[in-house]
Design a protein around this motif. Structure first.
Motif, short mmCIF file in Angstrom:
data_model
loop_
_atom_site.label_atom_id
_atom_site.label_comp_id
_atom_site.label_asym_id
_atom_site.label_seq_id
_atom_site.Cartn_x
_atom_site.Cartn_y
_atom_site.Cartn_z
N SER A 43 26.78 68.35 66.18
CA SER A 43 25.77 67.36 65.79
C SER A 43 25.86 66.11 66.64
N ASP A 164 19.12 71.27 64.25
CA ASP A 164 20.51 71.21 63.77
C ASP A 164 20.62 71.90 62.42
N GLU A 165 21.21 73.06 62.43
CA GLU A 165 21.36 73.89 61.22
C GLU A 165 20.07 74.03 60.41
MG LIG Z 1 26.77 69.02 62.12
#
Ligand SMILES: [Mg+2]
Ligand SMILES: Nc1ncnc2c1ncn2[C@@H]1O[C@H](COP(=O)(O)OP(=O)(O)OP(=O)(O)O)[C@@H](O)[C@H]1O
Lengths: 507, 391
Positions: A43, A164-165
């Motif tokens: 991240s 991100d995810e």
């Molecule tokens: Mg992360």
């Protein structure tokens, strides 16, 4: 052509080296995945590319040009967009308003709503991202909200898209839809950066995969030349087999009984329509189901966040008249919440404070209402060590931990709490395989100790691997009960979609 | 470094990242406000040097002529600002934006006046009499605060609305009814307002030849207790947990078993009780009765004091001293042909700059962090993590 090049990117946080001389080069039109353990620095790296963080050192090239981003504003100008894990949409606004917010089409000085709607229809057509531009965002399921986010960045002309995810919050069907979109975007020449802990997904969607470990780049591999096992090994640095050992424990007496429980959601719609079940000591009962079929209302009723419209909750032989979190916890319930940021942790609190929250009123953490810092610090230090929370610093704020380590803090707290019933609601959401293995280990430990566990999970593999008994929920009812030995993913899937029902087992 | 560490411990009691920002931001704001104030004066053709000389000369903050008198007056008014400042800070730490100190101050004042003159109490010995008065004052002020807390916890009515309403209710109830009705002094004595409190209800003087009384000592103890409450007790732990989550609709403390609804009411009770102390100070140490027309405003100044003090007890104490000093020096600035409201303008400017603290913080970060340590980078990071949870 190279869409993005990172040269020697380093990010030093006050206590953590999150990225350590990362070199990456990403081709235009490829789907590039980044995998790594919780806290590996994924991240952080993405936030650097999106201008949210400035790197301590290193250079970034976008389409061959060296850039120096100071904020996401600069990133957007360079055609970089990011879909955040927590969406930044305004629930009361329509899809259209949300998408054009900050960059509205105008007629003279007034907002040209019609043109905005037309624009959105055009882009959503082009990429196959179906949305109703006039619907309010609050009324949309998560998967569609994510679409709105994607449309928003596409409309601003993004060529490089960061996810991100994105799948952590999606159901398997929604994930499939997202992948269709990603492929369409790729075909259109967009470059995609993708982060996920689910290696199966990564293997399905990526062209190339970068592996990060403790801030360092371990290597970049082509999808064709690797497999899940190898990726896992690169990530963790050892062989990981996510096989859940079958542990048989003598089933004890009933710890939790739920009878004919019904509850409404926050909008007043009846979501839980009279469910009954028991959980015994030393047993893991799993509730399987597609998200939104009443699981949330069940959890909320058990922990005392919503008042059920009818039904009984009997914990340790005592009917709970007034269910409040305080009461149920005193009666022996521990709870691993599904949303660790909002429900699990006070983000600005230090690890040492979060790790005792809920027990802070008990001896030896406090006496006569006065906290005992020395005991608290000793306890926190011990738990941080035992649960392998990184970094090993009890004074770091929970908000500065990576997702996996946040979950470990919660686990370390709940396991230490005096309890004989554990409500584990999606305990592995957003965790890497190492951390998942860790959570499973602890759940099994608990079971061995004779604790009754109610596991609520969207992951079928998890349900099949851990549960002693499986209850399937569909539209607020239990439509089937089975044991893992007698069923498989297909059958469970059918029940979860309401296509198949089966008889409840006789207890 | 050692001294700094001790100072930090006193200030926060625990390790805090960039804790020095909490000190640097208000100090910077104060200096910038003073400079801007000087420019104001200068632009109207008067001498800023002279103005500040008179202002601070009579503020009791720096030695000068009649220092003893000024010093005493400064501490006298500071103790009231600190009381209302602490009241705001306690609520703010719990995520409650209480602007009810004004009303709680009035409730405290009228309660002190009543128990100060009312018959069965007026014949008690001083220590006992003052104890009774202060207990009653804190209960009354506490209840006034708790009403707002209860309405928020049970009905979900925002505390800003209820505290404003309670301020007005207190004002009308006291000035238009109690003081002119049931609590009116005997007309023959020629006193307007309530009767004067008995001798035993007057706060003992601690500096001969001045009006300085034990209120400043009381408030020092209360400030310490506030710090102790917030950082050393389980109740304070829960208040702070609430403060970080309440305004963002996060549920972690509740899920962990904290009875948030009860804590909201209790926090507002404590906040109200502390604000009411200020009201007792003014009646028992300055006015000795509740006058027909009461010059209030201490409650609102308390918000400024708390903001300047960064909602930390020690900070509130120091900010209270500063504001007390500025107010004490206010009349003296007239000698420099400047209206005596000038100190209030300075106060307003400080608050304005504090309000811009994100900006100031950012600039300071840039200035110091980069220089001191190359590996730690600037403000934008901290914004990203902690921006959403500023206080
Ligand atoms: Mg992360
Ligand atoms: N703002 C911050 N201040 C201090 N440390 C931070 C900050 N943000 C992240 N970290 C630390 O940097 C490391 C990398 O965090 P990051 O969030 O990038 O991990 P991640 O790979 O995304 O993990 P996850 O899979 O759990 O989301 C972690 O150890 C984390 O504690």
């Amino acid at each position: 052509m190279k869409a993005l090049e990172l040269k020697g990117i380093t990010k030093q946080f006050p206590r953590v080296l999150a990225n350590d001389h990362i070199n990456l080069s990403i081709e235009k039109g490829e789907i590039f995945s980044i995998v790594g353990e919780n806290g590996a620095g994924k991240s952080t790296l993405m936030k650097i590319v999106y201008g949210l963080y400035t790197p301590t050192s290193g250079e970034i090239y976008v389409f061959g040009k060296k850039v120096n981003m100071k904020s996401p504003h600069d990133a957007i100008k360079l055609k970089i967009g990011m879909v955040h894990q927590e969406f930044m949409l305004i629930p009361r606004f329509t899809v259209t308003e949300n998408i054009v917010l900050g960059d509205e089409p105008r007629k003279g000085i007034v907002f040209d709503f019609k043109r905005a709607v037309k624009e959105i229809r055009e882009i959503s057509e082009k990429f196959g991202l179906k949305v109703d531009p006039l619907e309010k965002v609050a009324n949309l399921p998560v998967g569609i909200q994510q679409r709105v986010e994607i449309l928003k960045i596409l409309r601003r002309g993004a060529e490089i898209l960061i996810f991100d995810e994105p799948t952590a919050v999606l159901t398997p069907e929604e994930t499939e839809d997202l992948f269709k979109t990603l492929r369409a975007l790729k075909k259109d020449g967009k470059t995609i950066l993708f982060i996920s802990h689910k290696l199966k997904e990564v293997m399905e969607i990526s062209d190339r995969i970068a592996v990060l470990r403790r801030g360092k780049l371990q290597g970049v591999v082509k999808k064709e030349e690797t497999n899940e096992r190898e990726l896992a090994r690169m990530m963790v640095g050892r062989e990981v087999v996510l096989e859940i050992p079958r542990v048989k424990v003598e089933r004890g007496p009933v710890v939790l009984s739920v009878r004919d429980l019904a509850a409404k959601d926050h909008r007043g719609i009846l979501k839980l329509k009279g469910v009954s079940f028991d959980v015994h000591a030393g047993e893991i009962v799993a509730i399987a189901g597609v998200e939104g079929n009443g699981q949330m209302e069940l959890v909320n009723s058990l922990i005392g966040f919503t008042r059920p419209v009818k039904g009984k909750i009997i914990l340790n032989g005592e009917e709970m008249k007034l269910v409040t979190p305080y009461n149920v916890r005193r009666k022996g319930m521990a709870y691993i919440p599904e949303d660790r940021k909002r429900r699990g942790l006070v983000l600005p609190f230090k690890i040492r404070e979060n790790i005792i929250m809920g027990q802070h009123t008990l001896y030896p953490f406090s006496k006569g209402g006065i906290l005992n810092d020395k005991v608290i610090n000793q306890f926190a230090t011990k738990q941080v060590e035992e649960f392998d929370i990184r970094p090993r610093d009890i004074y770091i704020s929970a908000g500065n931990l990576s997702g996996g380590n946040q979950q470990k803090v919660i686990l370390a707290r709940e396991m230490a709490m005096k309890h004989n019933f554990l409500l584990a609601s999606q305990p592995t959401r957003g965790l890497d395989i190492g951390a998942m293995e860790f959570v499973y280990k602890h759940l099994i430990e608990e079971k061995k100790k004779g604790i009754a566990i109610l596991l609520i999970s969207l992951e079928l593999s998890e349900v099949l691997g851990l549960a002693d008994r499986i209850l399937v929920m569909y539209e607020g009812e239990i439509v089937g009960e089975t044991v893992p030995e007698k069923t498989n993913e297909e059958e469970l899937g059918m029940m979860m979609l309401g296509i198949k029902r089966n008889e409840r087992l006789v207890q | 470094m050692m001294a700094m560490d001790i100072f930090r411990r006193i200030f926060f009691g625990h390790k805090e990242e960039y804790w020095w920002m909490k000190i640097l931001v208000p100090i910077t704001s104060i200096f910038v406000a003073l400079i801007v104030g000087a420019i104001f004066i200068w632009s109207t053709g008067r001498s800023p040097v002279l103005a500040y000389k008179y202002l601070f000369g009579a503020s009791g903050l720096v030695p000068g002529p009649y220092f003893k008198q000024h010093f005493a007056e400064m501490l006298l008014s500071s103790s009231m600002f600190i009381a209302t400042g602490l009241a705001f800070a306690i609520a703010a730490k719990g995520g409650l934006f209480s602007i009810g100190a004004e009303g709680q101050f009035l409730v405290g004042a009228i309660t002190a006046a009543y128990f100060g003159y009312a018959k069965p109490f007026a014949s008690m010995p001083t220590v006992l009499h003052l104890t009774v008065i202060f207990v009653m004052v804190m209960i009354a002020g506490g209840i006034w605060g708790a009403i707002a807390g209860w309405l928020k916890a049970k009905m979900g009515i925002h505390e800003v609305i209820t505290t404003i309403m309670l301020n007005w209710i207190a004002l009308y109830l006291i000035e238009d009814w109690l003081v002119t009705g049931p609590m009116k002094a005997n007309v023959e004595t020629g006193v307007s307002g309530t009767p004067y409190v008995s001798e035993t209800a007057k706060l003992p003087i601690i500096l001969k030849g001045t009006r300085l009384n034990i209120s400043i000592l009381i408030i020092i103890v209360v400030a310490y207790l506030t710090w102790f409450l917030l950082y050393r007790t389980t109740f304070g732990f829960e208040i702070r947990a609430m403060g970080y989550t309440l305004i963002y609709n996060m549920d972690a403390p509740r899920a962990a078993g904290v009875s948030v609804d009860a804590r909201i009411t209790q926090t507002m009770f404590v906040s109200g009780a502390v604000a009411a102390l200020g009201g007792a100070f003014i009646i028992l140490g300055v006015l000795f009765q509740f006058p027909p027309v009461f010059e209030g405003g201490y409650g609102f100044d308390g918000i400024a004091v708390s903001l300047i003090g960064q909602n930390e007890p020690l900070g509130v104490f120091l900010a209270g001293i500063l504001i007390g000093g500025l107010r004490t020096g206010a009349t003296a600035v007239q000698l420099a042909h400047i209206p005596k409201t000038f100190p209030s303008i300075i106060e307003g400017l400080i608050v304005a700059f504090i309000a811009l603290q994100e900006l100031i913080r950012y600039l300071l970060m840039k200035l110091f962090v980069r220089k001191r340590n190359n590996t730690v980078s600037g403000g934008s990071d901290e914004k990203a993590v902690s921006g959403g949870v500023a206080k």
